[in-house]
Design a protein around this motif. Structure first.
Motif, PDB file in Angstrom:
ATOM      1  N   LEU A 111       0.823  -1.269   0.109  1.00 27.18           N
ATOM      2  CA  LEU A 111      -0.005   0.051   0.475  1.00 27.18           C
ATOM      3  C   LEU A 111       0.898   0.803  -0.010  1.00 27.18           C
ATOM      4  CD1 LEU A 111      -3.466   0.745  -0.024  1.00 27.18           C
ATOM      5  CD2 LEU A 111      -2.988   0.940   2.881  1.00 27.18           C
ATOM      6  N   TYR A 112       2.203   1.203   0.869  1.00 29.85           N
ATOM      7  CA  TYR A 112       2.804   2.689   1.066  1.00 29.85           C
ATOM      8  C   TYR A 112       3.602   2.374  -0.995  1.00 29.85           C
ATOM      9  CZ  TYR A 112       6.546   5.324   2.666  1.00 29.85           C
ATOM     10  OH  TYR A 112       7.515   6.291   2.562  1.00 29.85           O
ATOM     11  N   PHE A 178       9.167   3.855  14.527  1.00 24.43           N
ATOM     12  CA  PHE A 178       9.062   2.376  13.281  1.00 24.43           C
ATOM     13  C   PHE A 178       9.351   3.211  12.156  1.00 24.43           C
ATOM     14  CE2 PHE A 178       5.720   1.756  17.390  1.00 24.43           C
ATOM     15  CZ  PHE A 178       6.602   0.409  17.828  1.00 24.43           C
ATOM     16  N   VAL A 179       9.433   2.732  11.665  1.00 25.13           N
ATOM     17  CA  VAL A 179       9.527   2.243   9.822  1.00 25.13           C
ATOM     18  C   VAL A 179       8.900   3.542   9.355  1.00 25.13           C
ATOM     19  CG1 VAL A 179      11.616   1.094   9.814  1.00 25.13           C
ATOM     20  CG2 VAL A 179       9.099   0.960   8.763  1.00 25.13           C
ATOM     21  N   LEU A 180       7.966   4.132   8.298  1.00 24.10           N
ATOM     22  CA  LEU A 180       7.001   4.620   7.951  1.00 24.10           C
ATOM     23  C   LEU A 180       6.167   3.700   7.289  1.00 24.10           C
ATOM     24  CD1 LEU A 180       9.031   7.270   5.171  1.00 24.10           C
ATOM     25  CD2 LEU A 180       8.176   7.503   6.972  1.00 24.10           C
ATOM     26  N   LYS A 183       3.810   2.948  10.365  1.00 19.90           N
ATOM     27  CA  LYS A 183       3.398   4.354  11.054  1.00 19.90           C
ATOM     28  C   LYS A 183       2.022   4.029  10.288  1.00 19.90           C
ATOM     29  CE  LYS A 183       7.139   7.483  11.683  1.00 19.90           C
ATOM     30  NZ  LYS A 183       7.286   7.469  12.843  1.00 19.90           N
ATOM     31  N   LEU A 184       2.714   3.737   8.770  1.00 16.14           N
ATOM     32  CA  LEU A 184       1.100   3.634   8.169  1.00 16.14           C
ATOM     33  C   LEU A 184       0.274   2.484   8.372  1.00 16.14           C
ATOM     34  CD1 LEU A 184      -0.397   3.604   5.468  1.00 16.14           C
ATOM     35  CD2 LEU A 184       0.839   3.072   4.117  1.00 16.14           C
ATOM     36  N   SER A 185       0.561   1.292   8.606  1.00 17.44           N
ATOM     37  CA  SER A 185       0.429   0.257   9.168  1.00 17.44           C
ATOM     38  C   SER A 185      -0.822   0.669  10.610  1.00 17.44           C
ATOM     39  CB  SER A 185       0.391  -1.275   9.777  1.00 17.44           C
ATOM     40  OG  SER A 185       0.043  -2.154   9.952  1.00 17.44           O
ATOM     41  N   GLN A 186      -0.515   1.391  11.124  1.00 17.10           N
ATOM     42  CA  GLN A 186      -1.164   1.773  12.856  1.00 17.10           C
ATOM     43  C   GLN A 186      -2.358   2.984  11.952  1.00 17.10           C
ATOM     44  OE1 GLN A 186       1.589   3.082  15.108  1.00 17.10           O
ATOM     45  NE2 GLN A 186       2.386   2.152  15.894  1.00 17.10           N
TER      46      GLN A 186
END
Length: 255
Positions: A111-112, A178-180, A183-186
């Protein structure tokens, strides 16, 4: 398959009789307490890290622990996730929904990458069901993440809550651990709470506080599990120092 066959034979020798006893106990009166949405990643074993047992909860798994927003479905066209919500929360009157994301999620990593227009093009989506799934049902998470990105990862995000008049604030990884992609996952995990609340058949239960939606996040490489505390506006690690505070929050707002 050889590995599976050996595992099944070991189960027959060791665990089968205990499991059958548990099946018999819950057969006449199963009382699951939660509907648990998580990723299909092979490293995610929710019954192990929550120490739950037979009959305790329904588990729904898909790439990226996605619960599509209701706006994607017209008339009778729907998909697995809302059907699972109805089976769990309406037919079985389960009162807690848990969405659990995790670190190093392959779906979230993809997704990223879908921020790139060429990578997310219609031609590429046509040859990749996973890209199509994420572009259709997780793009709102990516848009939310981009709000965070523009702010330099310091400003809070606002998410739609259980009812149209309610919202909640979230600071994502304020300690920058956390890696980017994580962060997107959260962000994505919290966006699913709003997606769940979009279904009309859950509206009355949510408004009357008969149904509660929670977010967990699992760090695969440390084994740490985080609960999103609306009181603290962030994911809080569940440990010996925080368990009483988090338990009190849940009892106060979600009982």
């Amino acid at each position: 398959m050889d590995r599976l066959f050996k595992g099944i034979m070991k189960y027959r020798r060791t665990e089968r009789s205990k499991m059958v006893e548990q099946f018999v106990r819950v057969r006449s009166n199963p009382v699951p307490k939660g509907v648990f949405f998580t990723c299909m990643d092979s490293r995610m074993i929710p019954t192990r890290f929550t120490q739950t047992n037979i009959g305790d909860m329904f588990v729904v798994r898909n790439p990226g622990n996605v619960i599509p927003h209701s706006q994607h479905f017209l008339d009778e066209y729907t998909t697995n996730e809302p059907a699972a919500l109805e089976l769990g929360c309406v037919i079985n009157d389960i009162r807690h929904i848990i969405v659990c994301g995790h670190s190093d999620c392959k779906a979230m990593n993809l997704l990223y990458k879908l921020r790139d227009e060429e990578y997310a093009s219609k031609a590429n989506r046509r040859i990749s069901p996973l890209r199509s799934w994420l572009c259709t049902h997780a793009f709102s998470s990516l848009e939310k993440y981009q709000q965070l990105e523009v702010s330099g990862y310091h400003s809070p995000l606002i998410f739609q809550s259980e009812t149209p008049l309610r919202k909640f604030v979230a600071y994502i990884d304020p300690d920058d651990k956390f890696v980017l992609e994580d962060k997107l996952s959260q962000v994505h995990c919290l966006q699913q709470l709003a997606n769940i609340a979009s279904y009309g058949f859950l509206k009355r239960r949510l408004e009357q506080h008969q149904l509660h939606i929670h977010a967990l996040w699992f760090d695969i490489y440390t084994g740490d599990i985080y609960y999103f505390s609306r009181q603290n506006k962030r994911f809080i690690e569940i440990n010996e120092n925080t368990i009483d505070m988090l338990s009190n929050e849940v009892k106060r707002y979600y009982s």
